[in-house]
Every structure is written in C-alpha cells, then in structure tokens.
Design an enzyme around this catalytic site. Structure first.
Site, PDB file in Angstrom:
ATOM      1  N   GLY A 187      44.412  43.808  37.930  1.00  0.00           N
ATOM      2  CA  GLY A 187      44.689  45.227  38.131  1.00  0.00           C
ATOM      3  C   GLY A 187      46.036  45.443  38.812  1.00  0.00           C
ATOM      4  O   GLY A 187      46.996  44.698  38.600  1.00  0.00           O
ATOM      5  N   SER A 188      46.099  46.431  39.662  1.00  0.00           N
ATOM      6  CA  SER A 188      47.369  46.826  40.272  1.00  0.00           C
ATOM      7  C   SER A 188      47.904  45.813  41.274  1.00  0.00           C
ATOM      8  O   SER A 188      49.058  45.928  41.698  1.00  0.00           O
ATOM      9  CB  SER A 188      47.235  48.192  40.937  1.00  0.00           C
ATOM     10  OG  SER A 188      47.028  49.195  39.962  1.00  0.00           O
ATOM     11  N   THR A 189      47.098  44.830  41.686  1.00  0.00           N
ATOM     12  CA  THR A 189      47.637  43.790  42.566  1.00  0.00           C
ATOM     13  C   THR A 189      48.672  42.947  41.835  1.00  0.00           C
ATOM     14  O   THR A 189      49.433  42.208  42.465  1.00  0.00           O
ATOM     15  CB  THR A 189      46.515  42.867  43.099  1.00  0.00           C
ATOM     16  OG1 THR A 189      45.908  42.172  42.008  1.00  0.00           O
ATOM     17  CG2 THR A 189      45.467  43.667  43.842  1.00  0.00           C
ATOM     18  N   PHE A 190      48.715  43.075  40.513  1.00  0.00           N
ATOM     19  CA  PHE A 190      49.676  42.325  39.696  1.00  0.00           C
ATOM     20  C   PHE A 190      51.032  43.027  39.624  1.00  0.00           C
ATOM     21  O   PHE A 190      52.011  42.461  39.131  1.00  0.00           O
ATOM     22  CB  PHE A 190      49.106  42.165  38.281  1.00  0.00           C
ATOM     23  CG  PHE A 190      49.797  41.152  37.417  1.00  0.00           C
ATOM     24  CD1 PHE A 190      49.670  39.792  37.654  1.00  0.00           C
ATOM     25  CD2 PHE A 190      50.568  41.555  36.333  1.00  0.00           C
ATOM     26  CE1 PHE A 190      50.286  38.852  36.838  1.00  0.00           C
ATOM     27  CE2 PHE A 190      51.188  40.623  35.510  1.00  0.00           C
ATOM     28  CZ  PHE A 190      51.046  39.270  35.769  1.00  0.00           C
TER      29      PHE A 190
END
Length: 644
Positions: A323-326
């Site tokens: 998700g957005s941690t990427f």
C-alpha cells in the site's frame, strides 16, 4: 585246527595300517586346527567374543539452550519424569497397570497399547508407560512401589519453552525423529536412531539443529547370551549442544504480542545501527510445548482451521501489498532518476485518467496541487500514479530491491518470503502477458503485483532512516562468542533526497494534517516519523463507486483492507525502525499506527513511558489505565543494551 592263511594276515595288516594312517591324519589335522584357533588366531576370536558380550549404546547429549539478547532463557531443558515397566518383573501385567492407573492418569486405551507393546518386546526390555509426570506423581508411585512390581521411575531431559507463545514462530519447537528425517542423506548422525530422540521441526530449532544438537556419548554394557543387560562397564557423556543468544528482546516481544492481542497481525522492530531484530511477533501465536508433549487432534484442527492463521509466521513469511508505505520507494526512485523535484506539484482532482480508465485517489474530492512533502503527508495516490508513470516500473523495482524489498534475506528461519518487485520481463515470463501502463500505476501506490513482508518493510524504513544497507540478523552469539554485525555500506543515495523523504514521513505523524497525527510522540527528543498504508484485498467496481464505496466496518472481515504502518525514531538520531500490519484491519492510521506508536514508545522508554510523551488528548486515558493496572515489575535494561 585250521592254520592261518599268510596272505590274509598280510592283507589285514595293510588295512589296519591304512586305517591308522587316516586316523592319524585326521587327528593331526584337528590338532593343527585347534592350535591355529587357540594360539595363532586367539586374539581375533577373543575380540569377537568380547564384541558379542559388550554392547555400546549411544547416549543423547543435552540440547543447547536459547536465550534472548539479555540472557533470559526462552528454550531450556527440563527434567522429564517418566515411568517404565519390565514384563518379566511385573507379574500380573493388567493388575499392575490397574494399580498404576489409580495413582496417575492412565486411560484404558493407553493401558491396552502398553500391554500390546509389552507382548511384542522381549520380556526383559523396559517399555515406557508415560512421561512428563510431575514430582508429586512420581512421589506417589515411589510410595506405592511394593504394589507395582516391575515399575521403575526414570528422569531424563526434555525441551521446554518457558515463554509459551511469545517466541513460537521464531524459535519453533522440537519433535520425534520421523522417517523423512531418517531418509535425509545429508544428516547421517546415529543419534537420530535413538528411540524417542527429538530434533528441531520448525524455526531456529530446525535451522540451527546441528549446533543445538551436540554430540553423542556412549555406554559400554555387558550383556548375556539372551541380550539381557548385566552391568555397565564404562560411560562417556556426550557433548552438549551450543547455546544461542538471539537479538530478540523478551520484554519487547511479549509487549508486542500483548498489544496486538485479538488481531491477525504482525510487528517487526529493527535496531537501525546494527540490523538486530528486536521484535518479530506474529499474532495470534501458539504454545510450542503442546507439540513437544504431543498435540491432540482436536487442538491441531483448531489451530489449522483458525482464520487468523496462528501457525503462520506473518512477520517474515507473510507477503502483502505494501500500500502507501511503498510510496517512499517510488519517491526515491523518481528523485534519484531526476524525474521530479521536491517542489514540483501534481494536480489531484481525486482521480488519474489513463485512456478510458480512472485510477482513483483515496480522497474522493482530491488533494489539489500536491508536492513531494504533501504527497507523503496526505498520502495522495494521484501524485504517485503520475510519478510512477514517468519513472517507470524498472527503476521502481530496482529501488525497492535497493531498500530490501523483493530480496530473500539470509536468516536461520524457514519460509522467509522474497516478496515481489515486478518488472516487465517478470510478467511476460510468469503470466505470458505484456506489461501495461496501468500495472505501473498500481505499483506506484503499492498495489497490483507488488508484495512485501513486515520484515522487508521494517528493513526498508531502517535503510531510509540510516542511509545505509542495513542487513537484518537474529543470532547474536553462539556458545558465548559474539556474532559480528554484518557490514552496512552506504546506500549510494543522495542525503538531500533521503532528507526530503524523511521530512515527509515526519510530517505524516507530526504535521497538523498528517494522516497519523493521532499516533504521534510529543517528546521533542523522541519524535517519530512514519507512513500509513492501506492495501485493498478486493476490487472496487464502478457500480460500487457510483453508489458509494462500502466502509470497511460494513464488510465481512476477510474482505476488509489490510492496515499498515512503518516508522522510525527518534527522528533526529534514529535508533529503531518498525513495521506493523493488521490483516483486514481497515485504515493504517486507525488500526496499525497506534500499535506501532505504543511499541516504539516501549523501545524508547521501557515499561512506563512518561505521560508527557503522549498527545494531550490521550493522557487522562493512559493515567486511568495505569491506575487500574498493577505496575509491571521489570528490571530489564533498555533495548539494545548488552547484558549477555
């Protein structure tokens, strides 16, 4: 009177001489053979006789112990009290077993199994009746010995895990040697032939088996012609296995599991300076002792069918869309390639148009003009759709590998996932399809084919925080000899670029509109930087968007989004990096970030973080909770300190 015939007498004389000669030859041959056996080959046959009289039996060694980083035991050997019975000494077997069953638990089916085994064995061979008895049970048997002929109590060693569920996924457990183990040509250790010998089955117990097992001892015993043991002539104890000290911190590990109780989740904490894994927790867990002592089919089926998958080590084996941690990966790939500048903006109307298809932002109304810092702070999807399309999947995947994602890290643990950082060649090879621009856009927000484990996400965060190629490790010392920390060379990324990303992560947690502001640490010296993430496990159709996307709480548990959060602290001098995932937990800011913040505070402050470190709106709640909870007794050093 008839006179003797001279010819006949001569004939008899010749026959007698021939017979005597043959007899002489036979006696001579026998004599020569007796001399050969008794004189010339005496030593050889004496040795054979001794070998038939003397048996050598292997003695299992004490298994090496396992400790946490501070020398606290997490896998030990404890005395195992067991009862054996010898048929020729027992008299009436059924009566003896009946009397024994009145003293200790011995179900009828177990008694039948013992009787069957006794009849199959030689009368003088001892058969194990039961084991893992308490001292009180052993004392009852000893007190009633006259009524239990042939029954003997013995004591040996068995594996025990005093922390129960806390280290089950990492340390693993031991179990009896199986046929598969015996057929392993790479391990021909004769110890495996000892009845009831146990070896590592999972986790570090399995991967460090040869170090932990030790070397066999032996006992020289005298036996008679029937094979009955007469006496022990000589005994040589085995070499104990090597003790291991792990990098894990027992108190932190326990707290992480307590904090995640009731969730299907995982948490990993790394020491940013050494790569030491301080926490590797997967929830729910299981008690490894149940496998050592023999798990029932009911308990096994319950573990196997639990939707929260307690047997799975989600921390290192789970592969999830990040998700957005990427988004930090995509940002660094674009900065490194010169595709974007930190102040360059992308307009977000709430979607990104690619041909006839719209790729939506999580914020339906959009974020307007957004630069790099704001894209991280607000987690704008459209910004990363646009940047990912410009930088390309090959550069994104290369940067992900550089930060530790898509790499299987060398740790003595089974089933470590490699994750997945897709490329055009990968899709063509695996799916026999061409790469699409839409695939790149999905990868730009950590969806699509991209997969990572909590360990990889924690490592990615540690590398961003330090600017070095940190390598994770979990073995700190073997037999008291410290294992050197792997070298961590410079990542080769611009400090300026890294600082742009770090500042964006800081504002995620500390800025007024940051997505994780409610989970901030207010102590100026220990401020935390982080990034929320929410990864979809279902496809949202155009019809659903038209009538309104279902909220996670309105969906069945297994269709809800995964919640993620990565962080490091302190911001100005990073010491710890972490990653938390809550399966089907919904939003990263609401489900994962609070858990990660609390674990991080435990790392920074120990069992009782100061109230001033919590946001003002939480302090009354924390104070009330502490007043209603007995204070935790702990003399543990700060995480990362040296005691062992």
């Amino acid at each position: 009177m008839r006179r003797p015939n001279p010819a006949s007498a001569a004939n008899i004389t010749r026959r007698g001489l021939m017979l005597l000669g043959i007899q002489g030859l036979a006696v001579g041959g026998l004599g020569y053979r007796m001399r050969q056996l008794q004189v010339e080959q005496a030593d050889k046959f004496l040795l054979l006789a001794e070998e038939n009289r003397i048996n050598i039996r292997l003695l299992p060694p004490a298994r090496g112990l396992i400790f946490d980083r501070n020398g606290k035991p997490i896998a030990v050997n404890q005395q195992n009290y067991r009862v054996t019975i010898v048929r020729e000494q027992a008299g009436d077997l059924e009566e003896t077993l009946y009397n024994l069953a009145r003293l200790i638990p011995l179900p009828p089916d177990r008694q039948e199994k013992i009787l069957k085994e006794l009849r199959q064995r030689s009368a003088f061979v001892p058969v194990t009746v039961t084991e893992h008895l308490t001292w009180e049970e052993i004392a009852r048997i000893a007190a009633n010995a006259p009524a239990l002929p042939g029954v003997t109590t013995e004591v040996g060693l068995t594996r025990y895990y005093p922390e129960l569920k806390d280290f089950a996924h990492i340390v693993g457990y031991v179990g009896p040697v199986s046929d598969r183990d015996l057929n392993n040509v790479e391990d021909a250790d004769p110890l495996l032939q000892i009845p009831d010998f146990q070896i590592g089955k999972t986790g570090i117990e399995q991967r460090m088996e040869r170090d932990l097992r030790g070397g066999a001892g032996n006992s020289r015993i005298e036996v008679n012609a029937a094979g009955r043991v007469m006496r022990e002539l000589q005994r040589t104890e085995g070499t104990a296995g090597q003790d291991l000290h792990l990098t894990l911190d027992k108190d932190l590990q326990r707290y992480a599991l307590e904090r995640m109780a009731g969730q299907s989740s995982a948490a990993v904490v790394l020491d940013v300076n050494t790569g030491d894994i301080l926490v590797s927790a997967s929830s729910p867990s299981f008690d490894p002792n149940s496998f050592v002592f023999g798990i029932s089919s009911g308990d096994w089926n319950q573990l196997l069918n639990d939707p929260y998958r307690p047997l799975s080590n989600k921390a290192v084996s789970g592969a999830y869309p990040p998700g957005s941690t990427f988004k930090m990966v995509v940002a660094l790939a674009a900065l490194d390639a010169g595709v974007i500048g930190p102040e360059e903006t992308v307009y977000c109307p709430g979607f990104y148009q690619l041909g006839k298809r719209r790729f939506h932002c999580w914020r339906r109304g959009g974020h307007g003009h957004t630069n790099l810092n704001e894209s991280l702070q607000f987690s704008c999807d459209v910004y990363y759709y646009d940047v990912a399309r410009r930088v390309g999947i090959e550069r994104i995947s290369a940067m992900a590998n550089r930060l530790g994602i898509g790499i299987r890290h060398d740790l003595p643990l089974p089933a470590i996932t490699e994750g997945l950082t897709p490329t055009k060649d990968w899709k063509q090879r695996v799916h026999d399809k061409a790469w699409l621009v839409g695939d790149t856009l999905n990868s730009g927000i950590g969806q699509g084919f991209t997969l990572a484990s909590p360990l990889q996400l924690a490592l990615m965060t540690a590398r961003i925080a330090s600017g070095r190629s940190i390598v994770p490790r979990i073995i700190r010392a073997v037999e008291g000899k410290p294992e050197p920390a792997p070298e961590a060379p410079d990542l080769g990324l611009s400090d300026v670029h890294l600082n742009y990303v770090r500042r964006g992560m800081y504002d995620v947690v500390n800025a007024q509109r940051g997505t994780a502001r409610r989970s901030r640490i207010t102590d100026p010296e220990n401020r935390m930087a982080g990034k929320t993430g929410t990864s979809q496990v279902r496809i949202i159709t155009a019809e659903e968007r038209a009538r309104g996307v279902f909220k996670n709480e309105d969906l069945p548990w297994e269709r809800r989004d995964h919640a993620l959060f990565v962080s490091f602290a302190p911001y100005t001098n990073p010491r710890y990096a972490s990653a938390v995932i809550v399966e089907h937990g919904g939003g990263g800011s609401t489900a994962a970030a609070p858990i990660a913040r609390d674990i991080m505070m435990r790392c920074l402050y120990g069992p009782a973080p100061p109230l001033e470190a919590y946001p003002a709106e939480e302090r009354d709640k924390i104070r009330t909770l502490r007043e209603s909870t007995p204070p935790e007794a702990s003399d543990s050093p700060a995480p990362g300190s040296d005691r062992a």
